[in-house]
Motif scaffolding. Structure first.
Motif, PDB file in Angstrom:
ATOM      1  N   ASP A  22      34.511  46.757  72.796  1.00 38.09           N
ATOM      2  CA  ASP A  22      35.011  47.446  73.992  1.00 38.09           C
ATOM      3  C   ASP A  22      34.119  48.617  74.399  1.00 38.09           C
ATOM      4  OD1 ASP A  22      37.151  46.006  75.000  1.00 38.09           O
ATOM      5  OD2 ASP A  22      38.561  46.866  73.581  1.00 38.09           O
ATOM      6  N   PRO A  23      32.917  48.345  74.898  1.00 41.60           N
ATOM      7  CA  PRO A  23      32.000  49.417  75.277  1.00 41.60           C
ATOM      8  C   PRO A  23      32.485  50.248  76.468  1.00 41.60           C
ATOM      9  CG  PRO A  23      31.161  47.282  75.983  1.00 41.60           C
ATOM     10  CD  PRO A  23      32.334  47.003  75.112  1.00 41.60           C
ATOM     11  N   HIS A  24      33.415  49.710  77.264  1.00 41.94           N
ATOM     12  CA  HIS A  24      34.008  50.472  78.365  1.00 41.94           C
ATOM     13  C   HIS A  24      35.432  50.850  77.963  1.00 41.94           C
ATOM     14  CE1 HIS A  24      30.680  49.107  80.922  1.00 41.94           C
ATOM     15  NE2 HIS A  24      30.888  47.911  80.404  1.00 41.94           N
ATOM     16  N   LYS A  25      35.781  52.118  78.016  1.00 34.79           N
ATOM     17  CA  LYS A  25      37.094  52.537  77.517  1.00 34.79           C
ATOM     18  C   LYS A  25      38.234  52.118  78.430  1.00 34.79           C
ATOM     19  CE  LYS A  25      36.820  57.246  79.453  1.00 34.79           C
ATOM     20  NZ  LYS A  25      36.850  58.696  79.116  1.00 34.79           N
ATOM     21  N   ASP A  26      37.969  51.977  79.752  1.00 34.28           N
ATOM     22  CA  ASP A  26      39.015  51.548  80.676  1.00 34.28           C
ATOM     23  C   ASP A  26      38.367  51.140  81.996  1.00 34.28           C
ATOM     24  OD1 ASP A  26      38.331  53.986  81.901  1.00 34.28           O
ATOM     25  OD2 ASP A  26      40.056  55.033  81.051  1.00 34.28           O
ATOM     26  N   ARG A  27      39.207  50.794  82.982  1.00 35.68           N
ATOM     27  CA  ARG A  27      38.679  50.347  84.277  1.00 35.68           C
ATOM     28  C   ARG A  27      37.870  51.448  84.952  1.00 35.68           C
ATOM     29  NH1 ARG A  27      39.408  46.533  87.676  1.00 35.68           N
ATOM     30  NH2 ARG A  27      41.343  45.679  86.822  1.00 35.68           N
ATOM     31  N   ALA A  28      38.380  52.669  84.950  1.00 35.31           N
ATOM     32  CA  ALA A  28      37.678  53.767  85.623  1.00 35.31           C
ATOM     33  C   ALA A  28      36.277  53.944  85.064  1.00 35.31           C
ATOM     34  CB  ALA A  28      38.481  55.055  85.494  1.00 35.31           C
ATOM     35  N   ASP A  29      36.150  53.829  83.755  1.00 36.89           N
ATOM     36  CA  ASP A  29      34.842  53.969  83.115  1.00 36.89           C
ATOM     37  C   ASP A  29      33.917  52.832  83.540  1.00 36.89           C
ATOM     38  OD1 ASP A  29      33.016  55.178  81.116  1.00 36.89           O
ATOM     39  OD2 ASP A  29      33.362  53.299  80.039  1.00 36.89           O
ATOM     40  N   ALA A  30      34.465  51.610  83.582  1.00 38.25           N
ATOM     41  CA  ALA A  30      33.636  50.452  83.933  1.00 38.25           C
ATOM     42  C   ALA A  30      33.250  50.445  85.405  1.00 38.25           C
ATOM     43  CB  ALA A  30      34.383  49.164  83.592  1.00 38.25           C
ATOM     44  N   GLU A  31      34.075  51.056  86.256  1.00 35.09           N
ATOM     45  CA  GLU A  31      33.777  51.049  87.689  1.00 35.09           C
ATOM     46  C   GLU A  31      32.890  52.216  88.112  1.00 35.09           C
ATOM     47  OE1 GLU A  31      37.415  50.648  89.860  1.00 35.09           O
ATOM     48  OE2 GLU A  31      37.474  48.478  89.508  1.00 35.09           O
ATOM     49  N   SER A  32      32.556  53.076  87.176  1.00 33.84           N
ATOM     50  CA  SER A  32      31.639  54.177  87.472  1.00 33.84           C
ATOM     51  C   SER A  32      30.202  53.683  87.347  1.00 33.84           C
ATOM     52  CB  SER A  32      31.892  55.338  86.511  1.00 33.84           C
ATOM     53  OG  SER A  32      30.822  56.252  86.534  1.00 33.84           O
ATOM     54  N   ALA A  34      27.509  55.444  87.284  1.00 31.23           N
ATOM     55  CA  ALA A  34      26.792  56.295  86.326  1.00 31.23           C
ATOM     56  C   ALA A  34      27.141  55.904  84.895  1.00 31.23           C
ATOM     57  CB  ALA A  34      27.140  57.768  86.576  1.00 31.23           C
ATOM     58  N   SER A  35      28.427  55.636  84.640  1.00 32.21           N
ATOM     59  CA  SER A  35      28.839  55.275  83.284  1.00 32.21           C
ATOM     60  C   SER A  35      28.261  53.926  82.865  1.00 32.21           C
ATOM     61  CB  SER A  35      30.367  55.248  83.206  1.00 32.21           C
ATOM     62  OG  SER A  35      30.798  54.898  81.905  1.00 32.21           O
ATOM     63  N   ARG A  36      28.285  52.956  83.777  1.00 28.50           N
ATOM     64  CA  ARG A  36      27.723  51.636  83.450  1.00 28.50           C
ATOM     65  C   ARG A  36      26.231  51.742  83.190  1.00 28.50           C
ATOM     66  NH1 ARG A  36      30.330  49.947  87.941  1.00 28.50           N
ATOM     67  NH2 ARG A  36      28.368  49.305  88.913  1.00 28.50           N
ATOM     68  N   ASN A  37      25.527  52.452  84.036  1.00 30.72           N
ATOM     69  CA  ASN A  37      24.079  52.576  83.862  1.00 30.72           C
ATOM     70  C   ASN A  37      23.747  53.288  82.555  1.00 30.72           C
ATOM     71  OD1 ASN A  37      23.433  51.243  86.236  1.00 30.72           O
ATOM     72  ND2 ASN A  37      23.484  53.123  87.468  1.00 30.72           N
ATOM     73  N   ALA A  38      24.543  54.296  82.191  1.00 32.93           N
ATOM     74  CA  ALA A  38      24.308  54.997  80.930  1.00 32.93           C
ATOM     75  C   ALA A  38      24.503  54.052  79.746  1.00 32.93           C
ATOM     76  CB  ALA A  38      25.249  56.193  80.818  1.00 32.93           C
ATOM     77  N   LEU A  39      25.526  53.194  79.832  1.00 36.45           N
ATOM     78  CA  LEU A  39      25.768  52.232  78.764  1.00 36.45           C
ATOM     79  C   LEU A  39      24.626  51.226  78.658  1.00 36.45           C
ATOM     80  CD1 LEU A  39      27.568  50.880  76.625  1.00 36.45           C
ATOM     81  CD2 LEU A  39      28.670  49.626  78.499  1.00 36.45           C
ATOM     82  N   HIS A  40      24.186  50.706  79.804  1.00 36.28           N
ATOM     83  CA  HIS A  40      23.088  49.741  79.785  1.00 36.28           C
ATOM     84  C   HIS A  40      21.817  50.377  79.216  1.00 36.28           C
ATOM     85  CE1 HIS A  40      25.645  46.985  81.817  1.00 36.28           C
ATOM     86  NE2 HIS A  40      25.542  47.510  83.017  1.00 36.28           N
ATOM     87  N   ASP A  41      21.579  51.634  79.580  1.00 38.24           N
ATOM     88  CA  ASP A  41      20.401  52.340  79.047  1.00 38.24           C
ATOM     89  C   ASP A  41      20.525  52.538  77.538  1.00 38.24           C
ATOM     90  OD1 ASP A  41      19.304  52.461  81.537  1.00 38.24           O
ATOM     91  OD2 ASP A  41      19.908  54.542  81.946  1.00 38.24           O
ATOM     92  N   TRP A  42      21.718  52.922  77.072  1.00 38.47           N
ATOM     93  CA  TRP A  42      21.928  53.117  75.631  1.00 38.47           C
ATOM     94  C   TRP A  42      21.699  51.813  74.868  1.00 38.47           C
ATOM     95  CZ3 TRP A  42      25.668  50.382  72.904  1.00 38.47           C
ATOM     96  CH2 TRP A  42      25.797  50.725  71.550  1.00 38.47           C
ATOM     97  N   TYR A  43      22.183  50.718  75.408  1.00 36.23           N
ATOM     98  CA  TYR A  43      22.025  49.434  74.731  1.00 36.23           C
ATOM     99  C   TYR A  43      20.550  49.070  74.610  1.00 36.23           C
ATOM    100  CZ  TYR A  43      22.282  44.412  73.833  1.00 36.23           C
ATOM    101  OH  TYR A  43      22.115  43.159  73.301  1.00 36.23           O
ATOM    102  N   SER A  44      19.795  49.289  75.679  1.00 31.05           N
ATOM    103  CA  SER A  44      18.387  48.915  75.676  1.00 31.05           C
ATOM    104  C   SER A  44      17.535  49.869  74.842  1.00 31.05           C
ATOM    105  CB  SER A  44      17.864  48.884  77.114  1.00 31.05           C
ATOM    106  OG  SER A  44      16.474  48.687  77.148  1.00 31.05           O
ATOM    107  N   SER A  45      17.786  51.166  74.983  1.00 35.74           N
ATOM    108  CA  SER A  45      16.880  52.142  74.369  1.00 35.74           C
ATOM    109  C   SER A  45      17.264  52.547  72.953  1.00 35.74           C
ATOM    110  CB  SER A  45      16.843  53.411  75.237  1.00 35.74           C
ATOM    111  OG  SER A  45      18.123  54.020  75.268  1.00 35.74           O
ATOM    112  N   THR A  46      18.557  52.436  72.622  1.00 39.80           N
ATOM    113  CA  THR A  46      19.009  52.930  71.326  1.00 39.80           C
ATOM    114  C   THR A  46      19.573  51.830  70.436  1.00 39.80           C
ATOM    115  OG1 THR A  46      19.533  55.079  72.317  1.00 39.80           O
ATOM    116  CG2 THR A  46      20.536  54.584  70.183  1.00 39.80           C
TER     117      THR A  46
END
Length: 375
Positions: A22-32, A34-46
């Motif tokens: 569950d990388p997104h805590k809720d709908r609001a987080d997934a629909e942001s 900025a939040s989605r891009n930060a997650l995608h960046d974390w997955y790729s870079s870290t």
């Protein structure tokens, strides 16, 4: 797991494994964005950089909140194994739908429920009731995310979820003036056939009362339409002029005769008129005027229609095809309000609060949806 999707990649024997839960805590987080891009960046870079170079695996388990969530981006950029990509997807919707999602991992047929730890597996009736209650008490997008693992976009649709909620009205007393069933046929049973029922009320509105749309063959959707027409005492069945008009008429007449021969419909009941509707060419040109009628409060829903509302609230004008429920409801509105098909803007009566039961009398010769005519 309520409609979650599991994602596996890599070899069976691994030195190390990355599990993303569950990388997104809720709908609001997934629909942001900025939040989605930060997650995608974390997955790729870290995250990926923690894996060993050989015999590694990534496992993801999540609720599908957004088309571009963590799983959506992985599948979009890297693809599924069966398509030559990297990811093996195990998708377990609450209600199986192989025609849409492909073969079910549990081998379930269309419409079969997912099990629940508190309900006996063999109690299909109770399982279906549980999921039906969840569907009825969830907003459209939550049902498809939480239960079906099928995220729906919210931006750019012709009709908003908020408007559709406002159009639900199960209490206002209204006298039907013309009752109808509308059909958008499917192709060989592979697509969903739209079969929608409703009536034109004495308030000038179209009221949608039934939706029995489903993936069906021509024999099945014509039978469903005839049964619905008999159930609601419809005086007319609308079919689309632009697509298979003669085939539709033949299928309906054949099904009506079969149902009468089998005793499902009494022989004395006359078949409704079959009336072809000339809908405008092009899906957007067809749906846009009906969406306008909704905005003008010229169309209301006699209750909650989760699947029909989901199609209206998520279909984009840029989509190449529109779903069967949208097309069938457009045909119903065009049949009952012909001026809508001409691009006219008709100002509807002001919205009315639901009236108390019994505040308006009904003709003693009429049922809830009008009078049946026999031979």
């Amino acid at each position: 797991m309520e409609g979650a999707s599991n994602f596996f990649a890599g070899q069976v024997l691994v030195h190390n494994c990355l599990i993303i839960d569950d990388p997104h805590k809720d709908r609001a987080d997934a629909e942001s964005d900025a939040s989605r891009n930060a997650l995608h960046d974390w997955y790729s870079s870290t995250a990926l950089k923690r894996l060993q170079p050989d015999r590694n695996a990534v496992v993801g388990i999540q609720t599908r909140w957004h088309p571009d969530d963590w799983a959506g981006r992985r599948l979009s950029e890297e693809g599924r194994i069966e398509e030559g990509g990297r990811w093996k997807v195990v998708h377990l919707p609450a209600i199986a739908n192989p025609s849409k999602f492909g073969p079910d991992p549990l081998g379930r047929d269309d419409g079969e429920p997912l099990t629940h730890p508190k309900i006996p597996t063999r109690n299909r009736r109770k399982l279906l009731a549980w999921w039906a209650d969840m569907k009825a008490t969830s907003i459209v997008r939550d049902w498809h995310s939480l239960a079906q693992g099928d995220p729906q976009p919210a931006e750019g649709a012709l009709v908003s979820e908020e408007l559709l909620r406002m159009l639900r009205d199960g209490g206002t007393q209204v006298e039907p003036q013309r009752i109808a069933v509308a059909i958008d046929p499917s192709g060989g049973g592979r697509d969903t056939a739209g079969v929608v029922g409703g009536f034109l009320g004495d308030d000038g509105r179209v009221w949608i009362t039934h939706d029995v749309s489903a993936p069906m063959s021509s024999a099945d959707w014509s039978t469903a339409a005839c049964k619905l027409a008999y159930e609601t005492n419809a005086s007319v069945i609308y079919v689309e002029w632009n697509f298979g008009r003669d085939m539709c008429e033949l299928a309906i007449r054949t099904s009506w005769e079969t149902l009468q021969r089998d005793g499902v419909i009494p022989a004395k009941v006359l078949m409704p008129l079959i009336d072809p509707v000339r809908a405008k060419q092009g899906k957007l040109l067809r749906a846009e005027p009906v969406a306008q009628q909704m905005v003008q409060d010229r169309v209301r829903l006699r209750g909650l229609f989760v699947d029909l509302e989901r199609e209206w609230a998520t279909w984009m004008p840029t989509d190449p095809d529109s779903p069967g429920r949208i097309d069938a409801s457009c045909i119903l509105v065009y049949g009952l309000i012909p001026e809508a098909n001409k691009g006219a803007i008709v100002h509807a009566p002001l919205p009315q609060a639901p009236q108390p039961s019994g505040s308006r009398t009904q003709s003693p010769a009429a049922g809830m949806y009008g009078r049946r005519i026999g031979r």
